[in-house]
Design a protein around this motif. Structure first.
Motif, PDB file in Angstrom:
ATOM      1  N   ARG A   1      40.340  35.321  -2.818  1.00 43.27           N
ATOM      2  CA  ARG A   1      41.698  34.845  -2.210  1.00 43.27           C
ATOM      3  C   ARG A   1      41.037  33.807  -1.216  1.00 43.27           C
ATOM      4  N   ILE A   2      41.771  32.602  -1.153  1.00 39.70           N
ATOM      5  CA  ILE A   2      41.152  31.625  -0.204  1.00 39.70           C
ATOM      6  C   ILE A   2      42.341  30.801   0.629  1.00 39.70           C
TER       7      ILE A   2
ATOM      8  N   MET B   1      45.699  18.871  -6.798  1.00 35.30           N
ATOM      9  CA  MET B   1      46.139  18.937  -5.424  1.00 35.30           C
ATOM     10  C   MET B   1      47.404  18.276  -5.154  1.00 35.30           C
ATOM     11  N   ASP B   2      47.729  17.486  -6.312  1.00 36.73           N
ATOM     12  CA  ASP B   2      49.496  17.143  -6.134  1.00 36.73           C
ATOM     13  C   ASP B   2      50.335  18.210  -5.965  1.00 36.73           C
ATOM     14  N   TRP B   3      50.156  19.041  -6.985  1.00 42.82           N
ATOM     15  CA  TRP B   3      51.025  20.280  -6.829  1.00 42.82           C
ATOM     16  C   TRP B   3      50.811  21.232  -5.687  1.00 42.82           C
ATOM     17  N   LEU B   4      50.152  21.345  -5.052  1.00 42.08           N
ATOM     18  CA  LEU B   4      49.662  21.896  -3.635  1.00 42.08           C
ATOM     19  C   LEU B   4      50.559  21.056  -2.741  1.00 42.08           C
ATOM     20  N   ARG B   5      50.452  19.682  -2.543  1.00 43.94           N
ATOM     21  CA  ARG B   5      51.197  18.847  -1.633  1.00 43.94           C
ATOM     22  C   ARG B   5      52.744  19.022  -1.968  1.00 43.94           C
ATOM     23  N   GLU B   6      53.254  19.413  -3.302  1.00 42.46           N
ATOM     24  CA  GLU B   6      54.532  19.303  -3.490  1.00 42.46           C
ATOM     25  C   GLU B   6      55.063  20.797  -3.077  1.00 42.46           C
TER      26      GLU B   6
ATOM     27  N   ALA C   1      41.585  24.172  -0.213  1.00 42.00           N
ATOM     28  CA  ALA C   1      41.640  24.125  -1.380  1.00 42.00           C
ATOM     29  C   ALA C   1      40.807  22.888  -1.992  1.00 42.00           C
ATOM     30  N   ASP C   2      40.896  21.754  -1.388  1.00 40.33           N
ATOM     31  CA  ASP C   2      40.383  20.516  -1.802  1.00 40.33           C
ATOM     32  C   ASP C   2      38.609  20.709  -2.046  1.00 40.33           C
TER      33      ASP C   2
END
Length: 443
Positions: free
Chosen positions: A28-29, A1-6, A34-35
């Motif tokens: 596809r979502i 999830m860190d990558w998505l937050r960045e 994602a979490d």
């Protein structure tokens, strides 16, 4: 999830797993969910991992009507999120693999099959170091016949192959620059690029690494990236084994060595048993070659590449520093001694390919098998046992090879055979042009 937050600009994600043909199957979502995928995974029918090259169910498969087409659980691999630079909208890819609902690995998943082989290496205190070399064509497929795309720089088309030509590389510099940038973003260790013998044909090497599962991931992701990015640049890229009858085909050579618990190469000739253990691994690879040809040449078109005098092996033999051999020992310093397996085409599933190679080598090491003497000279003129010459022969040889159950799970073997037998049956209904159109993008 860190990558998505960045990367707050990413609004959608793709979750994808490799089926038996190496085709990405997924969903596809919206990124806001994602979490949930991270916590709970997602579900596909088991049968999705066992579709044919058209994306159709396998007739009479026990995974479909017989059992009610049940779901398996797909959870993220250790790879995590990564960008998809070939798409216009900022998008993340999350690789996943399949388990049963009770947490057991689903052994019909090709990534699980490789993980199973690597677990056996770990139990023996061994770690394979693996690298792949990927050949592909850049193709203009907008007309009735395949052609080399015009150079974005000059607008001209190459009329022939130019081995190790800087001019050929520079003609598509914009594409290759974008490709290397994308590899950096996706953590794919792309190394040297060269032009190859066919028109619009290139090869890129991925660096050796001691995580063979990541090496397979990188190879799978690289194929996806190259094909997607080429389309964004206005042409196609294909790893099919033989897109042009008159030109060389696409191979995928695999290099490997093996480290012991101390991190030392067991093939190092300065060790008392270094040369002997290299021979054992070679012997295992040779003994499994006929049976595993279907893994290395999984499609109808694959066998157009495996013909004499075409820079692709047809005989089962090994040699030192000899590119006509199926198994080549490249020149190197003792500490870097390795085996190059040269049979596979570019159209393979990388997970199955690496599992077949390493599993065969481990069989040779465990049984301390001795190889025949290495040959010298042209392999095509040697009196060597031959690989299966047709797709049908390769299917039945795989089915009857006593070594395959020692490498692959029984469920995967049966699923793979059902897939290939169905494809063989229906491929006979297609013209050569229709087969090319099918394989150009899928493999």
């Amino acid at each position: 999830m860190d990558w998505l937050r960045e990367h707050p600009e990413v609004r959608t994600i793709r979750v994808a797993a490799a089926d038996l043909n190496g085709v990405a199957r997924g969903k596809r979502i919206p990124a806001r969910f994602a979490d949930k995928i991270i916590r709970e995974g997602t579900r596909f029918p088991y049968s999705v991992m066992n579709l044919d090259i058209w994306g159709e169910d396998i007739e009479n498969s026990p995974l479909v009507f017989e059992t009610g087409d049940p779901d398996g659980l797909l959870i993220p691999t250790e790879r995590g999120f990564m960008p998809m630079p070939w798409l216009e909208a900022p998008t993340a890819l999350l690789p996943i693999w399949m388990f049963h609902m009770d947490g057991r690995p689903y052994l019909g998943d090709p990534r699980q099959a490789l993980a199973r082989v690597l677990m056996r290496f770990g139990e023996a205190g061994l770690t394979p170091v693996v690298a792949t070399e990927l050949e592909f064509f850049l193709i203009d497929d907008s007309g009735k016949t395949l052609r080399v795309p015009p150079s974005p720089r000059s607008g001209k088309r190459r009329t022939g192959g130019e081995v190790l030509s800087l001019r050929a590389l520079d003609a598509f510099d914009r594409f290759f620059t974008a490709l290397y940038d994308a590899c950096e973003e996706m953590d794919i260790p792309a190394d040297t690029a060269i032009s190859e013998a066919g028109p619009g044909q290139f090869e890129i090497n991925l660096l050796h690494q001691s995580d063979a599962l990541k090496a397979a991931d990188d190879t799978w992701l690289f194929k996806m990236l190259v094909k997607g990015l080429a389309r964004r640049h206005g042409f196609a890229a294909s790893f099919m084994a033989k897109p042009y009858e008159a030109w060389s085909g696409n191979g995928m050579h695999t290099h490997f060595s093996i480290l012991d618990r101390a991190g030392q190469n067991i093939f190092d000739e300065r060790r008392p048993d270094g040369r002997e253990r290299l021979g054992h691994a070679v012997a295992g690879c040779l003994a499994a070659l006929r049976g595993s040809t279907l893994v290395f040449a999984p499609h109808q078109n694959s066998f157009d590449r495996l013909v004499p005098d075409a820079h692709a092996p047809t005989g089962i033999g090994w040699a030192h520093e000899n590119r006509t051999a199926a198994i080549r020992i490249p020149a190197s310093g003792p500490a870097a001694r390795r085996i190059e397996h040269r049979v596979a085409g570019g159209d393979v599933n990388p997970y199955l390919m690496i599992a077949a190679i390493l599993g065969a080598a481990l069989q040779g090491l465990e049984a301390a098998e001795d190889p025949p003497a290495p040959f010298t000279g042209n392999a095509y003129s040697q009196n060597l046992e031959q690989l299966p010459g047709t797709w049908a022969e390769a299917i039945e040889t795989f089915a009857n090879c006593p070594r395959m159950p020692g490498i692959f799970p029984a469920e995967l073997i049966e699923n793979f055979l059902m897939t290939k037998r169905q494809e063989l049956h229906y491929m006979a209904e297609l013209s050569e042009a229709e087969q090319t159109e099918l394989y150009l993008d899928t493999v």
